[in-house]
Design a protein around this motif. Structure first.
Motif, PDB file in Angstrom:
ATOM      1  N   UNK A  39     -12.115 -20.298  40.291  1.00  0.00           N
ATOM      2  CA  UNK A  39     -10.848 -19.638  40.583  1.00  0.00           C
ATOM      3  C   UNK A  39     -11.029 -18.625  41.705  1.00  0.00           C
ATOM      4  N   UNK A  40      -9.953 -18.433  42.472  1.00  0.00           N
ATOM      5  CA  UNK A  40      -9.920 -17.395  43.510  1.00  0.00           C
ATOM      6  C   UNK A  40      -8.857 -16.379  43.105  1.00  0.00           C
ATOM      7  N   UNK A  41      -9.257 -15.126  43.068  1.00  0.00           N
ATOM      8  CA  UNK A  41      -8.358 -14.046  42.673  1.00  0.00           C
ATOM      9  C   UNK A  41      -8.018 -13.206  43.899  1.00  0.00           C
ATOM     10  N   UNK A  42      -6.728 -12.980  44.102  1.00  0.00           N
ATOM     11  CA  UNK A  42      -6.227 -12.149  45.192  1.00  0.00           C
ATOM     12  C   UNK A  42      -5.664 -10.880  44.565  1.00  0.00           C
ATOM     13  N   UNK A  43      -6.373  -9.765  44.727  1.00  0.00           N
ATOM     14  CA  UNK A  43      -5.941  -8.519  44.103  1.00  0.00           C
ATOM     15  C   UNK A  43      -4.728  -7.913  44.791  1.00  0.00           C
ATOM     16  N   UNK A  44      -4.600  -8.140  46.082  1.00  0.00           N
ATOM     17  CA  UNK A  44      -3.452  -7.582  46.792  1.00  0.00           C
ATOM     18  C   UNK A  44      -2.141  -8.191  46.290  1.00  0.00           C
ATOM     19  N   UNK A  45      -2.148  -9.504  46.070  1.00  0.00           N
ATOM     20  CA  UNK A  45      -0.951 -10.202  45.601  1.00  0.00           C
ATOM     21  C   UNK A  45      -0.903 -10.340  44.084  1.00  0.00           C
ATOM     22  N   UNK A  46      -2.014  -9.960  43.435  1.00  0.00           N
ATOM     23  CA  UNK A  46      -2.136 -10.069  41.975  1.00  0.00           C
ATOM     24  C   UNK A  46      -1.937 -11.504  41.491  1.00  0.00           C
ATOM     25  N   UNK A  47      -2.625 -12.433  42.164  1.00  0.00           N
ATOM     26  CA  UNK A  47      -2.542 -13.850  41.814  1.00  0.00           C
ATOM     27  C   UNK A  47      -3.932 -14.433  41.632  1.00  0.00           C
ATOM     28  N   UNK A  48      -4.010 -15.531  40.910  1.00  0.00           N
ATOM     29  CA  UNK A  48      -5.251 -16.287  40.806  1.00  0.00           C
ATOM     30  C   UNK A  48      -4.899 -17.767  40.805  1.00  0.00           C
ATOM     31  N   UNK A  49      -5.730 -18.551  41.479  1.00  0.00           N
ATOM     32  CA  UNK A  49      -5.508 -19.990  41.529  1.00  0.00           C
ATOM     33  C   UNK A  49      -6.841 -20.707  41.330  1.00  0.00           C
ATOM     34  N   UNK A  50      -6.754 -21.891  40.770  1.00  0.00           N
ATOM     35  CA  UNK A  50      -7.952 -22.726  40.625  1.00  0.00           C
ATOM     36  C   UNK A  50      -8.149 -23.448  41.960  1.00  0.00           C
ATOM     37  N   UNK A  51      -9.333 -23.291  42.544  1.00  0.00           N
ATOM     38  CA  UNK A  51      -9.607 -23.929  43.831  1.00  0.00           C
ATOM     39  C   UNK A  51     -10.557 -25.109  43.713  1.00  0.00           C
ATOM     40  N   UNK A  66     -18.676 -21.551  49.927  1.00  0.00           N
ATOM     41  CA  UNK A  66     -18.991 -21.243  48.538  1.00  0.00           C
ATOM     42  C   UNK A  66     -20.003 -22.262  48.040  1.00  0.00           C
ATOM     43  N   UNK A  67     -21.127 -21.798  47.537  1.00  0.00           N
ATOM     44  CA  UNK A  67     -22.175 -22.655  46.978  1.00  0.00           C
ATOM     45  C   UNK A  67     -22.184 -22.453  45.472  1.00  0.00           C
ATOM     46  N   UNK A  68     -22.356 -23.542  44.729  1.00  0.00           N
ATOM     47  CA  UNK A  68     -22.386 -23.433  43.278  1.00  0.00           C
ATOM     48  C   UNK A  68     -23.188 -24.585  42.682  1.00  0.00           C
ATOM     49  N   UNK A  69     -23.642 -24.355  41.459  1.00  0.00           N
ATOM     50  CA  UNK A  69     -24.377 -25.364  40.705  1.00  0.00           C
ATOM     51  C   UNK A  69     -23.412 -26.017  39.730  1.00  0.00           C
ATOM     52  N   UNK A  75     -23.679 -27.747  45.164  1.00  0.00           N
ATOM     53  CA  UNK A  75     -22.551 -28.158  45.987  1.00  0.00           C
ATOM     54  C   UNK A  75     -22.144 -27.012  46.902  1.00  0.00           C
ATOM     55  N   UNK A  76     -21.421 -27.370  47.966  1.00  0.00           N
ATOM     56  CA  UNK A  76     -20.814 -26.344  48.802  1.00  0.00           C
ATOM     57  C   UNK A  76     -19.400 -26.784  49.150  1.00  0.00           C
ATOM     58  N   UNK A  77     -18.560 -25.788  49.419  1.00  0.00           N
ATOM     59  CA  UNK A  77     -17.198 -26.074  49.864  1.00  0.00           C
ATOM     60  C   UNK A  77     -16.720 -24.903  50.710  1.00  0.00           C
ATOM     61  N   UNK A  78     -15.884 -25.172  51.705  1.00  0.00           N
ATOM     62  CA  UNK A  78     -15.364 -24.090  52.541  1.00  0.00           C
ATOM     63  C   UNK A  78     -14.485 -23.135  51.726  1.00  0.00           C
ATOM     64  N   UNK A  79     -14.569 -21.851  52.038  1.00  0.00           N
ATOM     65  CA  UNK A  79     -13.708 -20.886  51.363  1.00  0.00           C
ATOM     66  C   UNK A  79     -12.242 -21.140  51.682  1.00  0.00           C
ATOM     67  N   UNK A  80     -11.972 -21.789  52.802  1.00  0.00           N
ATOM     68  CA  UNK A  80     -10.594 -22.095  53.191  1.00  0.00           C
ATOM     69  C   UNK A  80     -10.007 -23.257  52.396  1.00  0.00           C
ATOM     70  N   UNK A  81     -10.830 -23.932  51.602  1.00  0.00           N
ATOM     71  CA  UNK A  81     -10.369 -25.037  50.772  1.00  0.00           C
ATOM     72  C   UNK A  81     -11.011 -26.348  51.155  1.00  0.00           C
ATOM     73  N   UNK A  82     -10.781 -27.354  50.363  1.00  0.00           N
ATOM     74  CA  UNK A  82     -11.357 -28.668  50.608  1.00  0.00           C
ATOM     75  C   UNK A  82     -12.142 -29.159  49.410  1.00  0.00           C
ATOM     76  N   UNK A  83     -12.742 -30.311  49.584  1.00  0.00           N
ATOM     77  CA  UNK A  83     -13.519 -30.923  48.510  1.00  0.00           C
ATOM     78  C   UNK A  83     -14.972 -30.425  48.534  1.00  0.00           C
ATOM     79  N   UNK A  84     -15.559 -30.224  47.361  1.00  0.00           N
ATOM     80  CA  UNK A  84     -16.972 -29.851  47.322  1.00  0.00           C
ATOM     81  C   UNK A  84     -17.850 -31.007  47.818  1.00  0.00           C
ATOM     82  N   UNK A  85     -18.938 -30.645  48.458  1.00  0.00           N
ATOM     83  CA  UNK A  85     -19.887 -31.618  48.978  1.00  0.00           C
ATOM     84  C   UNK A  85     -21.236 -31.365  48.331  1.00  0.00           C
ATOM     85  N   UNK A  86     -21.837 -32.416  47.737  1.00  0.00           N
ATOM     86  CA  UNK A  86     -23.147 -32.257  47.089  1.00  0.00           C
ATOM     87  C   UNK A  86     -24.206 -32.075  48.168  1.00  0.00           C
TER      88      UNK A  86
END
Length: 88
Positions: A39-51, A66-69, A75-86
């Motif tokens: 999830x990405x949380x935006x504190x300024x707008x007080x929103x959260x979305x599943x990315x 963004x890198x994650x296990x 995997x990695x994926x751009x912070x701007x969005x898109x599909x994760x890449x192994x």
């Protein structure tokens, strides 16, 4: 969440973070309440979305990605969005 500059507090009932990281604009977390998806949380707008719907642990941010296990793979994926890449 607590803004250390203003003391303002915000509660996101739908989020139970496991791993957390930030790029300075948003907070990214693996959400225990939704199968550890990202999830990405935006504190300024007080929103959260599943990315990303992948189950994830160990979030890292390097050079606007963004890198994650997930399931013993990395995997990695751009912070701007898109599909994760192994990657491993």
């Amino acid at each position: 969440m607590l803004d250390i500059n203003t003391g303002e507090r915000e509660i996101f009932e739908e989020i139970s973070p496991i791993s957390i990281n930030t790029d300075g604009n948003y907070l990214y977390c693996s959400n225990r309440k939704h199968s550890n998806s990202i999830y990405r949380i935006d504190f300024r707008r007080k929103t959260c979305i599943r990315i990303c719907g992948e189950s994830s642990d160990y979030l890292h941010i390097i050079d606007d990605e963004l890198y994650f296990c997930s399931n013993l793979g990395w995997y990695k994926m751009p912070l701007s969005g898109g599909q994760p890449q192994k990657i491993i």
